[in-house]
Write a protein that holds these residues in place. Structure first.
Motif, short mmCIF file in Angstrom:
data_model
loop_
_atom_site.label_atom_id
_atom_site.label_comp_id
_atom_site.label_asym_id
_atom_site.label_seq_id
_atom_site.Cartn_x
_atom_site.Cartn_y
_atom_site.Cartn_z
N ARG A 78 37.59 -75.37 77.93
CA ARG A 78 38.29 -75.87 79.12
C ARG A 78 38.77 -74.69 79.99
NH1 ARG A 78 40.05 -81.13 78.88
NH2 ARG A 78 39.94 -81.07 76.62
N GLN A 79 39.34 -73.68 79.32
CA GLN A 79 39.83 -72.50 80.07
C GLN A 79 38.69 -71.77 80.76
OE1 GLN A 79 41.94 -70.09 77.14
NE2 GLN A 79 43.18 -71.84 76.54
N LEU A 80 37.57 -71.64 80.05
CA LEU A 80 36.43 -70.93 80.64
C LEU A 80 35.86 -71.71 81.83
CD1 LEU A 80 34.72 -69.71 77.35
CD2 LEU A 80 35.66 -68.22 79.15
N ALA A 81 35.76 -73.03 81.66
CA ALA A 81 35.24 -73.87 82.75
C ALA A 81 36.13 -73.73 83.98
CB ALA A 81 35.15 -75.32 82.30
N LYS A 82 37.44 -73.75 83.73
CA LYS A 82 38.40 -73.65 84.84
C LYS A 82 38.26 -72.30 85.55
CE LYS A 82 43.15 -74.89 85.83
NZ LYS A 82 44.09 -73.76 85.93
N ALA A 83 38.04 -71.25 84.77
CA ALA A 83 37.95 -69.91 85.35
C ALA A 83 36.63 -69.66 86.09
CB ALA A 83 38.13 -68.86 84.25
N PHE A 84 35.53 -70.23 85.59
CA PHE A 84 34.22 -69.79 86.11
C PHE A 84 33.38 -70.85 86.80
CE2 PHE A 84 35.15 -66.72 82.62
CZ PHE A 84 35.25 -65.58 83.41
N TRP A 85 33.72 -72.12 86.73
CA TRP A 85 32.89 -73.15 87.39
C TRP A 85 33.43 -73.51 88.76
CZ3 TRP A 85 31.92 -77.17 82.88
CH2 TRP A 85 30.90 -76.67 82.05
N PRO A 86 32.59 -73.74 89.75
CA PRO A 86 31.14 -73.55 89.68
C PRO A 86 30.82 -72.06 89.55
CG PRO A 86 31.81 -74.26 91.90
CD PRO A 86 33.04 -74.20 91.06
N GLY A 87 29.81 -71.77 88.70
CA GLY A 87 29.45 -70.37 88.51
C GLY A 87 28.54 -70.15 87.33
N SER A 88 28.35 -68.86 87.00
CA SER A 88 27.27 -68.44 86.11
C SER A 88 27.66 -68.46 84.64
CB SER A 88 26.81 -67.05 86.50
OG SER A 88 26.65 -66.98 87.89
N LEU A 89 28.33 -69.52 84.24
CA LEU A 89 28.74 -69.69 82.84
C LEU A 89 28.09 -70.96 82.31
CD1 LEU A 89 30.79 -69.21 80.40
CD2 LEU A 89 32.16 -70.96 81.55
N THR A 90 27.39 -70.85 81.17
CA THR A 90 26.85 -72.04 80.51
C THR A 90 27.64 -72.26 79.23
OG1 THR A 90 24.64 -71.82 81.44
CG2 THR A 90 24.81 -72.99 79.34
N LEU A 91 28.13 -73.49 79.04
CA LEU A 91 28.85 -73.83 77.81
C LEU A 91 27.96 -74.68 76.92
CD1 LEU A 91 32.37 -74.78 79.25
CD2 LEU A 91 31.74 -72.68 78.00
N VAL A 92 27.91 -74.33 75.64
CA VAL A 92 27.18 -75.14 74.65
C VAL A 92 28.21 -75.93 73.86
CG1 VAL A 92 25.67 -75.08 72.63
CG2 VAL A 92 25.27 -73.49 74.52
N LEU A 93 28.14 -77.26 73.96
CA LEU A 93 29.15 -78.15 73.37
C LEU A 93 28.49 -79.27 72.57
CD1 LEU A 93 31.35 -78.49 76.60
CD2 LEU A 93 31.84 -77.06 74.60
N PRO A 94 29.24 -79.90 71.65
CA PRO A 94 28.67 -81.05 70.92
C PRO A 94 28.21 -82.11 71.91
CG PRO A 94 30.79 -80.40 70.00
CD PRO A 94 30.62 -79.61 71.26
N LYS A 95 27.04 -82.70 71.67
CA LYS A 95 26.46 -83.59 72.67
C LYS A 95 26.82 -85.06 72.46
CE LYS A 95 21.89 -84.98 70.94
NZ LYS A 95 21.72 -86.30 71.53
#
Ligand code: TXA
Ligand code: MG
Length: 318
Positions: A78-95
């Motif tokens: 959540r913290q990474l998404a908030k800091a970098f999206w929209p942007g060059s970060l891909t998150l791998v999460l349970p589907k």
């Protein structure tokens, strides 16, 4: 015939008919299809000649869509998404169960990101489904950073390249997965390890150049020019007289004896790492088109984006 056009409505129409469109992002161009269309996704693998064990990234336009794709979001994600999206970060999460196995290569996790490109964000908003998009290059080849690169790879095999100009960052997204709730760096990319660590503290890099890496696309040999490529630590390690006849050079900044090479690509005259990243694939494409016997690449300082660029050079030289 492949059309190159900036017509977003036309791109949306093609995608809604289960066909493919190459799309611009701030990292590299992607080869996109509807994540819920089996025929579109199969076409992506066929056109790229990509092995089915290598899963795709799902592209979204809003964080609100994450709950449609992922079943769980650790705090640090959540913290990474908030800091970098929209942007060059891909998150791998349970589907979520609704995500087709073809997208995830049967894994129970799914990769996703919100790209930071106005054209593709508008396209995604127009569509009733997210887009799966691997980089728009044949398997193991150099990633495309312009509509023309894509056309040169896929002339006739795809209908349309949505033209969004040259990619600003020029390196693929940084991929972060989780073990327990702890972030692991699966692919070095456009956002440096240092920038990630400013948000979530120390992260472990798990991008081994092996045959079954965490991100299965991170095979040892990847991002490769067709010309034989070697990587050296410094200019002093180059003995050009013992090399092939036509030698090309890839260097961060200007070298002393540039006249001894058939072709030289400088990534950034001023040594700026962001500029170097943006130029990397264009320079490799250029070198590969000069009919050289060998390409020599000089390693960059191994910090910040230099680390991500060195990762790509190592794979190109495998
Ligand atoms: O910048 C980018 O990420 C570009 C643009 C188009 O968004 N896309 C891209 O896609 O580089 P691709 O397919 O070339 O690389 C995706 C990487 C592969 O290494 C793949 O193995 C990894 O993401 N990946 C996808 N799903 C995964 C998963 N569930 N677990 C681990 N790795 C995954
Ligand atoms: Mg790729």
């Amino acid at each position: 015939m492949t059309i190159i056009s900036d017509n977003i409505d036309k791109a949306a129409e093609i995608l809604q008919r289960d066909d493919l469109v190459a799309i611009p992002t701030e990292t590299v161009y992607g080869l996109a299809g509807n994540i819920y269309s089996e025929s579109a996704i199969r076409k992506i693998f066929e056109v790229k000649q990509r092995p089915l064990f290598n899963p795709l990234i799902v592209h979204l336009h809003s964080v609100d869509q994450v709950s449609e794709i992922a079943s769980y979001l650790p705090d640090k994600a959540r913290q990474l998404a908030k800091a970098f999206w929209p942007g060059s970060l891909t998150l791998v999460l349970p589907k979520k169960d609704t995500i087709p196995d073809l997208i995830t290569a049967g894994k129970d996790t799914v990769a996703m990101r919100i790209p930071n490109h106005p054209v593709t964000l508008e396209l995604l908003r127009k569509l009733p489904f997210p887009l799966a998009a691997p980089s728009a290059n044949p398997f193991n080849r150099i990633s495309p950073t312009s509509a023309q690169h894509v056309e040169s790879y896929f002339k006739d095999s795809i209908r349309m390249v949505l033209d969004g100009g040259e990619c600003k960052n020029g390196l693929e997204s940084t991929i972060i997965g989780f073990e327990g709730d702890e972030p692991m760096l699966y692919r070095l990319g456009s956002i440096s390890k240092e920038e990630i660590e400013k948000v979530v503290g120390k992260v472990q890099v798990k991008n081994k150049k092996e045959n079954a890496p965490n991100a299965p696309g991170m095979l040892a040999k990847h991002y490769a020019p067709r010309t034989k490529t070697i990587l050296v630590d410094s200019e002093d390690d180059i003995n050009i007289s013992t090399m092939g006849k036509r030698v090309g050079l890839l260097s961060l900044t200007q070298v002393d004896n540039s006249e001894s090479y058939s072709h030289v690509e400088i990534l950034s005259e001023s040594g700026d790492m962001a500029e170097a990243a943006a130029n990397l694939y264009k320079s490799l494409h250029n070198l590969d088109s000069h009919d050289l016997d060998i390409i020599i690449a000089i390693r960059l300082p191994d910090t910040g984006l230099g680390r991500s660029i060195n990762d790509r050079l190592e794979r190109a030289a495998k």
